[in-house]
Scaffold this motif. Structure first.
Motif, PDB file in Angstrom:
ATOM      1  N   LEU A  92      29.570 -21.981  28.884  1.00  0.00           N
ATOM      2  CA  LEU A  92      29.960 -22.890  29.966  1.00  0.00           C
ATOM      3  C   LEU A  92      30.273 -24.276  29.417  1.00  0.00           C
ATOM      4  CD1 LEU A  92      30.286 -23.078  33.041  1.00  0.00           C
ATOM      5  CD2 LEU A  92      27.937 -23.918  33.160  1.00  0.00           C
ATOM      6  N   SER A  93      29.424 -24.745  28.492  1.00  0.00           N
ATOM      7  CA  SER A  93      29.653 -26.091  27.965  1.00  0.00           C
ATOM      8  C   SER A  93      30.970 -26.136  27.191  1.00  0.00           C
ATOM      9  CB  SER A  93      28.494 -26.519  27.068  1.00  0.00           C
ATOM     10  OG  SER A  93      28.570 -25.870  25.836  1.00  0.00           O
ATOM     11  N   LYS A  94      31.306 -25.009  26.546  1.00  0.00           N
ATOM     12  CA  LYS A  94      32.568 -24.942  25.814  1.00  0.00           C
ATOM     13  C   LYS A  94      33.765 -24.908  26.754  1.00  0.00           C
ATOM     14  CE  LYS A  94      32.530 -24.587  21.292  1.00  0.00           C
ATOM     15  NZ  LYS A  94      33.567 -25.172  20.455  1.00  0.00           N
ATOM     16  N   SER A  95      33.589 -24.298  27.935  1.00  0.00           N
ATOM     17  CA  SER A  95      34.750 -24.177  28.821  1.00  0.00           C
ATOM     18  C   SER A  95      34.830 -25.340  29.815  1.00  0.00           C
ATOM     19  CB  SER A  95      34.744 -22.827  29.541  1.00  0.00           C
ATOM     20  OG  SER A  95      33.458 -22.474  29.951  1.00  0.00           O
ATOM     21  N   TRP A  96      33.913 -26.300  29.657  1.00  0.00           N
ATOM     22  CA  TRP A  96      33.891 -27.463  30.556  1.00  0.00           C
ATOM     23  C   TRP A  96      35.227 -28.209  30.535  1.00  0.00           C
ATOM     24  CZ3 TRP A  96      30.581 -27.311  34.133  1.00  0.00           C
ATOM     25  CH2 TRP A  96      30.302 -28.442  34.910  1.00  0.00           C
ATOM     26  N   LEU A  97      35.763 -28.338  29.315  1.00  0.00           N
ATOM     27  CA  LEU A  97      37.010 -29.067  29.094  1.00  0.00           C
ATOM     28  C   LEU A  97      38.143 -28.505  29.954  1.00  0.00           C
ATOM     29  CD1 LEU A  97      38.181 -31.281  27.209  1.00  0.00           C
ATOM     30  CD2 LEU A  97      38.758 -29.468  25.609  1.00  0.00           C
ATOM     31  N   ILE A  98      38.307 -27.184  29.915  1.00  0.00           N
ATOM     32  CA  ILE A  98      39.416 -26.580  30.639  1.00  0.00           C
ATOM     33  C   ILE A  98      39.162 -26.595  32.141  1.00  0.00           C
ATOM     34  CG2 ILE A  98      38.583 -24.188  30.473  1.00  0.00           C
ATOM     35  CD1 ILE A  98      42.113 -24.642  29.821  1.00  0.00           C
ATOM     36  N   LEU A  99      37.897 -26.488  32.521  1.00  0.00           N
ATOM     37  CA  LEU A  99      37.577 -26.515  33.949  1.00  0.00           C
ATOM     38  C   LEU A  99      37.906 -27.886  34.541  1.00  0.00           C
ATOM     39  CD1 LEU A  99      34.282 -24.458  34.006  1.00  0.00           C
ATOM     40  CD2 LEU A  99      36.357 -23.934  35.277  1.00  0.00           C
ATOM     41  N   GLY A 100      37.659 -28.935  33.749  1.00  0.00           N
ATOM     42  CA  GLY A 100      37.993 -30.276  34.211  1.00  0.00           C
ATOM     43  C   GLY A 100      39.499 -30.498  34.222  1.00  0.00           C
ATOM     44  N   HIS A 101      40.182 -29.816  33.321  1.00  0.00           N
ATOM     45  CA  HIS A 101      41.624 -30.001  33.170  1.00  0.00           C
ATOM     46  C   HIS A 101      42.407 -29.323  34.289  1.00  0.00           C
ATOM     47  CE1 HIS A 101      45.540 -28.548  31.510  1.00  0.00           C
ATOM     48  NE2 HIS A 101      45.641 -29.823  31.195  1.00  0.00           N
ATOM     49  N   SER A 102      42.025 -28.104  34.635  1.00  0.00           N
ATOM     50  CA  SER A 102      42.857 -27.431  35.629  1.00  0.00           C
ATOM     51  C   SER A 102      42.106 -26.593  36.668  1.00  0.00           C
ATOM     52  CB  SER A 102      43.924 -26.585  34.943  1.00  0.00           C
ATOM     53  OG  SER A 102      43.382 -25.886  33.866  1.00  0.00           O
ATOM     54  N   GLY A 103      40.942 -26.989  37.066  1.00  0.00           N
ATOM     55  CA  GLY A 103      40.324 -26.374  38.246  1.00  0.00           C
ATOM     56  C   GLY A 103      40.192 -24.853  38.204  1.00  0.00           C
ATOM     57  N   LEU A 104      39.147 -24.362  38.824  1.00  0.00           N
ATOM     58  CA  LEU A 104      38.820 -22.946  38.739  1.00  0.00           C
ATOM     59  C   LEU A 104      39.887 -22.057  39.367  1.00  0.00           C
ATOM     60  CD1 LEU A 104      36.625 -21.011  37.783  1.00  0.00           C
ATOM     61  CD2 LEU A 104      35.574 -21.194  40.033  1.00  0.00           C
ATOM     62  N   SER A 105      40.360 -22.439  40.571  1.00  0.00           N
ATOM     63  CA  SER A 105      41.265 -21.536  41.285  1.00  0.00           C
ATOM     64  C   SER A 105      42.609 -21.442  40.570  1.00  0.00           C
ATOM     65  CB  SER A 105      41.450 -21.980  42.728  1.00  0.00           C
ATOM     66  OG  SER A 105      42.162 -23.185  42.769  1.00  0.00           O
ATOM     67  N   GLU A 106      43.055 -22.556  39.962  1.00  0.00           N
ATOM     68  CA  GLU A 106      44.317 -22.496  39.230  1.00  0.00           C
ATOM     69  C   GLU A 106      44.162 -21.601  38.004  1.00  0.00           C
ATOM     70  OE1 GLU A 106      46.003 -26.255  37.868  1.00  0.00           O
ATOM     71  OE2 GLU A 106      47.254 -25.030  36.550  1.00  0.00           O
ATOM     72  N   LEU A 107      43.032 -21.742  37.319  1.00  0.00           N
ATOM     73  CA  LEU A 107      42.787 -20.912  36.137  1.00  0.00           C
ATOM     74  C   LEU A 107      42.812 -19.435  36.495  1.00  0.00           C
ATOM     75  CD1 LEU A 107      39.898 -22.714  34.242  1.00  0.00           C
ATOM     76  CD2 LEU A 107      42.247 -22.423  33.505  1.00  0.00           C
ATOM     77  N   LEU A 108      42.164 -19.115  37.609  1.00  0.00           N
ATOM     78  CA  LEU A 108      42.017 -17.700  37.954  1.00  0.00           C
ATOM     79  C   LEU A 108      43.292 -17.109  38.523  1.00  0.00           C
ATOM     80  CD1 LEU A 108      38.443 -17.497  39.525  1.00  0.00           C
ATOM     81  CD2 LEU A 108      39.170 -16.856  37.248  1.00  0.00           C
ATOM     82  N   PHE A 109      44.000 -17.857  39.358  1.00  0.00           N
ATOM     83  CA  PHE A 109      45.081 -17.232  40.124  1.00  0.00           C
ATOM     84  C   PHE A 109      46.486 -17.642  39.721  1.00  0.00           C
ATOM     85  CE2 PHE A 109      41.364 -17.272  43.033  1.00  0.00           C
ATOM     86  CZ  PHE A 109      41.128 -15.911  42.969  1.00  0.00           C
ATOM     87  N   SER A 110      46.622 -18.581  38.797  1.00  0.00           N
ATOM     88  CA  SER A 110      47.963 -18.917  38.349  1.00  0.00           C
ATOM     89  C   SER A 110      48.413 -17.878  37.322  1.00  0.00           C
ATOM     90  CB  SER A 110      47.967 -20.303  37.708  1.00  0.00           C
ATOM     91  OG  SER A 110      49.079 -20.408  36.847  1.00  0.00           O
ATOM     92  N   SER A 111      49.716 -17.524  37.379  1.00  0.00           N
ATOM     93  CA  SER A 111      50.164 -16.523  36.413  1.00  0.00           C
ATOM     94  C   SER A 111      51.052 -17.137  35.330  1.00  0.00           C
ATOM     95  CB  SER A 111      50.879 -15.376  37.119  1.00  0.00           C
ATOM     96  OG  SER A 111      51.887 -15.884  37.946  1.00  0.00           O
ATOM     97  N   VAL A 112      50.990 -18.456  35.201  1.00  0.00           N
ATOM     98  CA  VAL A 112      51.762 -19.108  34.139  1.00  0.00           C
ATOM     99  C   VAL A 112      50.870 -19.294  32.917  1.00  0.00           C
ATOM    100  CG1 VAL A 112      53.174 -21.082  33.532  1.00  0.00           C
ATOM    101  CG2 VAL A 112      52.992 -20.366  35.916  1.00  0.00           C
ATOM    102  N   TRP A 113      51.245 -18.669  31.816  1.00  0.00           N
ATOM    103  CA  TRP A 113      50.445 -18.770  30.598  1.00  0.00           C
ATOM    104  C   TRP A 113      51.291 -19.400  29.518  1.00  0.00           C
ATOM    105  CZ3 TRP A 113      45.540 -18.434  29.099  1.00  0.00           C
ATOM    106  CH2 TRP A 113      45.280 -18.285  27.738  1.00  0.00           C
ATOM    107  N   ARG A 114      51.154 -20.742  29.375  1.00  0.00           N
ATOM    108  CA  ARG A 114      51.851 -21.438  28.299  1.00  0.00           C
ATOM    109  C   ARG A 114      50.882 -22.376  27.630  1.00  0.00           C
ATOM    110  NH1 ARG A 114      57.365 -23.365  31.025  1.00  0.00           N
ATOM    111  NH2 ARG A 114      55.788 -23.998  32.507  1.00  0.00           N
ATOM    112  N   PRO A 115      50.083 -21.871  26.693  1.00  0.00           N
ATOM    113  CA  PRO A 115      49.002 -22.656  26.098  1.00  0.00           C
ATOM    114  C   PRO A 115      49.516 -23.946  25.465  1.00  0.00           C
ATOM    115  CG  PRO A 115      48.979 -20.386  25.306  1.00  0.00           C
ATOM    116  CD  PRO A 115      50.186 -20.521  26.157  1.00  0.00           C
ATOM    117  N   LEU A 116      50.716 -23.891  24.861  1.00  0.00           N
ATOM    118  CA  LEU A 116      51.211 -25.087  24.165  1.00  0.00           C
ATOM    119  C   LEU A 116      51.586 -26.184  25.143  1.00  0.00           C
ATOM    120  CD1 LEU A 116      53.257 -23.335  21.360  1.00  0.00           C
ATOM    121  CD2 LEU A 116      51.002 -24.421  21.222  1.00  0.00           C
ATOM    122  N   ALA A 117      51.977 -25.783  26.375  1.00  0.00           N
ATOM    123  CA  ALA A 117      52.309 -26.774  27.396  1.00  0.00           C
ATOM    124  C   ALA A 117      51.087 -27.125  28.240  1.00  0.00           C
ATOM    125  CB  ALA A 117      53.429 -26.246  28.283  1.00  0.00           C
TER     126      ALA A 117
END
Lengths: 284, 302
Positions: free
Chosen positions: B41-66
């Motif tokens: 959880l502490s490791k994934s804190w960064l991404i959770l702050g960056h783009s919210g849980l629902s966007e992470l789970l339900f968005s289908s755009v996967w562009r790690p570099l962007a």
């Protein structure tokens, strides 16, 4: 409707025999396809040499680095896990034998840990590695695999220890033995074959798993000489070489798969033989 | 006399030390799942702050570099593969478990046990190799042309099939355990009323053990969800929401395993993968808890 019932009964009977037979057929098909593909590429060179220059372009060399690496890794992990799991299993069955509720919780947690996929352990091992400040190495791999096989080992030992008759323990207690003495002189001796079986089971799990070591051990062509060096493992050798576009390298992956399968089969047979011996010498 | 006393004291001290060691181990193991969850959880804190849980789970755009991380394609792939695996494995497990416990002799069960054990012991990378050797060509150049579909063979279907074989020993063992617990007299009562054997099995055995069967498949499901290497090797690994089972997929564990090399250079990517691991753990633990709860419930009713 009578004919339908009879027909249904016959139908399902045939289906049942068919699916039971399919288990044997599946096993044979899997083993045969692995062996038929891999055995022709198996050679003494494969198991006795480390990769030489140009090995990954199909030149000479073998996978001794991966075989030895895997054995080191699993042996180390089993040893480390044993230090934790043996006291735990003993505690559950001697010190806490009467705390039914606590035992339920512990077994539940262990089962949960058993259910966590090895890739999650791999990711955890990786973060642990960063916290501890060690690089991808044999040691990091050993720690990760040890955590991953710990619940398997404890539960397997627990199953055996649960069946030791209480009267045996109580008679030792009534003669004035301490819990430690009961644990190591009665329980351990009674269940030794079962404990060895648990160790072998965990060893087999540890040697065959890729996902947990993918992040933590790295990969190298040398046989590691210290805990802080990277190491190759057999399943990773299969995985990496299979991904190569060069047919000679791919063929070696199949040969490596044969070696890995043979190791697992040997462990499986050893476990079975031990189990048989155990049933013969058991008191109850 | 003095020696007996010191000897006695020594034994006492030894017992204290060993008991302490033993209890520490218990504490450590109970803490382990919490420690794993917190560190992920502490490791994934960064991404959770960056783009919210629902966007992470339900968005289908996967562009790690962007910096866009949508896990939906991976979740869907995982669900597809797991679902197919369970569908394929369910009839074989149920039918063989019934046969081995109700029809077959004790000797047959004893003879089948090593077969099941070896199937369970085969490492997943070997299943993967087998899948590449047999299942992928079977899907790609036999089954698909038969249905008039173009595919390389590396597909959700191949993943589901390999997974099904890997699940057999795991689920079958639980089912055999469960079917053994059904009391014999229930069976005989039904038979004595004139019901046929199959009729009895269908209504008495399956009815009585229904919660157990559900939880066996629940445990199988959580195992299937986390299976990494074997599925990764045959499933194709293409980031897209699969439309049919002949399309390639990209399950969550495969995502983590495949991107290990690149993730270190980009902190956000690293965090995203740790989030994937956390997600995987959460799903697996949820299914595990549910299934175990069902089994405990079922045992109490017996």
């Amino acid at each position: 409707m009578m004919w339908w019932r009879k027909f249904e009964e016959r139908l399902f009977y045939v289906l049942m025999i068919f699916s039971t037979a399919s288990l044997v057929i599946l096993l044979l098909v899997i083993l045969l396809s692995i062996f038929l593909k891999g055995v022709p590429y198996l050679s003494w060179e494969m198991v006795s040499q480390t990769p030489k220059g140009g090995y990954y372009f199909g030149r000479e060399g073998g996978i001794l680095n991966a075989i030895v690496g895997s054995l080191y890794l699993s042996a180390g992990a089993v040893f480390l896990a044993l230090v934790f799991s043996l006291p735990l299993a003993l505690a559950m069955n001697i010190h806490m034998r009467t705390y039914k509720r606590t035992l339920h919780v512990i077994r539940f947690v262990l089962d949960l840990l058993w259910g966590i996929p090895s890739i999650v352990y791999g990711a955890f091992g990786f973060t642990l590695m960063i916290y501890l400040g060690i690089k991808a190495s044999l040691l990091a791999g050993i720690i990760t695999v040890a955590i991953f096989i710990l619940p398997i080992m404890v539960r397997a030992m627990d199953e055996v220890m649960k069946n030791v008759p209480v009267t045996l323990l109580e008679s030792a207690f009534s003669l004035g033995s301490t819990r430690t003495e009961v644990a190591f002189k009665v329980m351990l001796r009674q269940t030794l074959p079962g404990i060895i079986t648990a160790v072998l089971l965990a060893f087999g799990r540890g040697i065959g798993d890729v996902a947990s070591v993918l992040f933590t051990t790295g990969y190298t062509d040398n046989i590691p000489t210290s805990l802080f060096q990277q190491t190759a493992t057999l399943p990773l050798a299969v995985f990496f070489q299979l991904g190569s576009p060069i047919p000679e390298v791919q063929n070696r992956a199949y040969a490596a798969a044969v070696i890995l399968t043979l190791i697992i089969l040997i462990i499986s047979i050893a476990t079975r033989l031990l189990g048989r011996g155990y049933n013969k010498t058991r008191i109850n | 006399m003095a020696t007996t006393i010191t000897y006695y004291k020594l034994r006492k001290i030894k017992d204290r030390i060993v008991s302490g060691w033993v209890k520490t181990m218990v504490g450590l193991v109970l803490l382990l799942p919490v420690v794993i969850a917190i560190s992920l959880l502490s490791k994934s804190w960064l991404i959770l702050g960056h783009s919210g849980l629902s966007e992470l789970l339900f968005s289908s755009v996967w562009r790690p570099l962007a910096g866009e991380f949508g896990f939906w394609p991976f979740i869907i792939s995982s669900v597809w593969v797991t679902f197919l695996g369970l569908i394929f494995t369910a009839p074989i497990c149920l039918l063989s478990a019934i046969y081995l416990t109700q029809y077959g002799s004790k000797r047959l069960l004893g003879m089948m046990q090593p077969v099941i054990d070896i199937l369970a012991g085969i490492p997943s990378v070997i299943y993967g190799v087998w899948g590449i050797l047999l299942i992928v060509p079977a899907v790609g150049s036999f089954l698909a042309p038969l249905l008039g579909i173009e595919t390389s063979g590396f597909s959700i279907l191949a993943g589901g099939f390999v997974l099904a074989v890997m699940l057999i020993p795991f689920i079958l063992n639980i089912l055999i355990e469960i079917f053994r617990t059904v009391p014999r007299d229930l069976f005989e009562a039904s038979l004595s009323l004139g019901a046929s054997k199959w009729h009895t099995i269908k209504h008495v055995l399956l009815g009585k053990t229904f919660p157990g069967i559900i939880s066996a498949f629940g445990l199988g499901l959580s195992r299937a969800f986390g299976e990494t290497i074997a599925v990764l090797m045959v499933v194709g690994n293409v980031v897209a929401i699969p439309k049919t089972i002949f399309d390639p997929g990209y399950p969550l564990p495969a995502l983590i395993a495949n991107n290990y090399g690149e993730m270190l250079s980009i902190p956000m990517f690293d965090s995203a993968l740790m989030f994937a691991a956390l997600l995987l753990m959460a799903i697996v633990i949820l299914f595990n808890i549910f299934s175990r709860w069902a089994i405990i419930h079922f045992e109490k009713k017996q």
